[in-house]
Write an enzyme that holds these catalytic residues in place. Structure first.
Site, PDB file in Angstrom:
ATOM      1  N   GLU A  33       0.824  -1.214   0.000  1.00 16.69           N
ATOM      2  CA  GLU A  33       0.000   0.000   0.000  1.00 16.69           C
ATOM      3  C   GLU A  33       0.859   1.266   0.000  1.00 16.69           C
ATOM      4  OE1 GLU A  33      -3.190   0.629  -0.393  1.00 16.69           O
ATOM      5  OE2 GLU A  33      -3.564  -1.497  -0.711  1.00 16.69           O
ATOM      6  N   TYR A 116      -7.246   6.227   4.332  1.00 22.16           N
ATOM      7  CA  TYR A 116      -7.375   5.252   3.250  1.00 22.16           C
ATOM      8  C   TYR A 116      -6.527   4.002   3.536  1.00 22.16           C
ATOM      9  CZ  TYR A 116      -6.271   2.643  -0.843  1.00 22.16           C
ATOM     10  OH  TYR A 116      -6.068   1.579  -1.679  1.00 22.16           O
ATOM     11  N   ASP A 134     -10.167   5.618  -2.714  1.00 28.16           N
ATOM     12  CA  ASP A 134      -8.980   6.177  -3.362  1.00 28.16           C
ATOM     13  C   ASP A 134      -9.418   6.775  -4.700  1.00 28.16           C
ATOM     14  OD1 ASP A 134      -9.375   4.062  -5.089  1.00 28.16           O
ATOM     15  OD2 ASP A 134      -7.285   3.407  -5.083  1.00 28.16           O
TER      16      ASP A 134
END
Ligand code: SF4
Length: 352
Positions: A33, A116, A134
């Site tokens: 991520e 997020y 996102d």
């Protein structure tokens, strides 16, 4: 229509085979991520393999030096991500007994992990019911529901989060979130989305109202800054290059670069040679071996125009190295450098 059910069916039939999807290890999901922030999957993939190979566990990551992380990060940009990861890995070792957290409430306390990323890691690793939003999700929601509030406004962010929460399949949050992101990435793409083969074609607002190119709406807040640099490649008669560490108040914070002078506009060479900063580096007049053409380098909010001045085989005693260090050219890969500079040196000196 059950949106999430349709979406997950599409996902199972169309998803790309990506290495971080084969695991529920929160540490590996975190690695992926952070690497993928502001980065395309194709560009981030080799970095994911490299980092997960060298640091298979958060403990191994936490034991790395900042220089090691930054040199491995080289070429990926946004270097603060690498530094923040090191802080987070150390905190996981001290505050979480070396076990990477999987709950949103713990994840959000870690450096470099925002809403997020915390939602993504917690839902992908432990199926926690947190909806991710996102850029891909903004686009899909804006088009499907016909939402024209700017996605980068405060009101827009709130609105899209509410819509995403409402859609979330709480029994299968991880897969639902993965599917939302993947759908935006490869089906409802920014340009030329694959509407003809879209399972939502009959209910999609943008398709039905010919608004695909108008949604999502984004406020144009960015002002691009133009910067002009001369970088000076000083090599001594031991084949060592003078490099220096950048401070933390500007782009490429903490990386190594070359002595440089910045101008606010395009400036010709004579002006550089008469510049007091340039002359401070040398105790006597030094001849220049080559000057590169101007190289344009694009960052998100900045345009860098760079020229490199080469001064070879200089006597080290006539250089004011100050806080710089001399490094053998074949050892440069051990120092994190901005891609622009390393690529130039690599080309000129045929480095690996
Ligand atoms: S119909 Fe087109 S615009 Fe609408 S969700 Fe599908 S791909 Fe996106």
């Amino acid at each position: 229509m059950d949106f999430s059910k349709e979406l997950i069916t599409w996902y199972r039939n169309n998803k790309r085979d990506l290495p971080w999807r084969d695991t529920n290890d929160a540490y590996l999901i975190w690695l992926s991520e952070i690497i993928l922030q502001q980065t395309r999957v194709e560009q981030g993939m080799p970095y994911f393999y490299k980092f997960s190979d060298i640091f298979p566990t958060v403990k191994r990551f936490s034991e790395a030096s900042e220089d090691q992380i930054l040199s491995l990060w080289q070429g990926l940009g946004y270097y603060s991500r690498g530094r923040n990861m090191l802080k987070t890995a150390k905190k996981v070792m001290t505050d979480f007994n070396g076990v990477f957290p999987t709950t949103y409430i713990d994840l959000i306390t870690l450096t470099g992990i925002g809403e997020y990323t915390a939602a993504a890691i917690s839902s992908f690793s432990s199926n926690e019911a947190k909806a991710v939003v996102d850029g891909n999700v903004y686009r899909l929601l804006a088009r499907y529901f016909g939402i024209s509030i700017p996605i980068n406004s405060t009101a827009g962010k709130k609105k899209f989060q509410v819509v995403a929460n409402d859609l979330l399949n709480i029994k299968n949050a991880g897969e639902h979130n993965q599917a939302m992101i993947e759908f935006g990435a490869i089906q409802c793409k920014p340009k030329k989305p694959n509407c003809e083969i879209c399972p939502f074609i009959t209910s999609c607002y943008a398709y039905q109202h010919q608004k695909i190119n108008e949604l999502p709406v984004k406020l144009n807040k960015l002002k691009i800054r133009e910067r002009y640099f001369y970088f000076v490649v000083i090599i001594n008669n031991q084949h060592e290059l003078l490099i220096k560490r950048r401070d933390n108040s500007d782009i490429w914070a903490g990386l190594y670069d070359l002595p440089s002078i910045e101008f606010t506009e395009n400036t010709e060479l004579p002006e550089l040679l008469n510049h007091p900063e340039f002359n401070k580096w040398f105790k006597k007049t030094t001849s220049i071996n080559a000057v590169s053409p101007q190289i344009k380098h694009i960052l998100t909010h900045q345009r860098i125009y760079a020229r490199f001045i080469e001064i070879n085989e200089v006597d080290e005693n006539i250089v004011n190295a100050n806080d710089g260090i001399w490094v053998k050219l074949d050892q440069l890969h051990n120092y994190g450098m901005p891609k622009l500079i390393f690529a130039f040196l690599q080309k000129i000196h045929k480095l690996n």
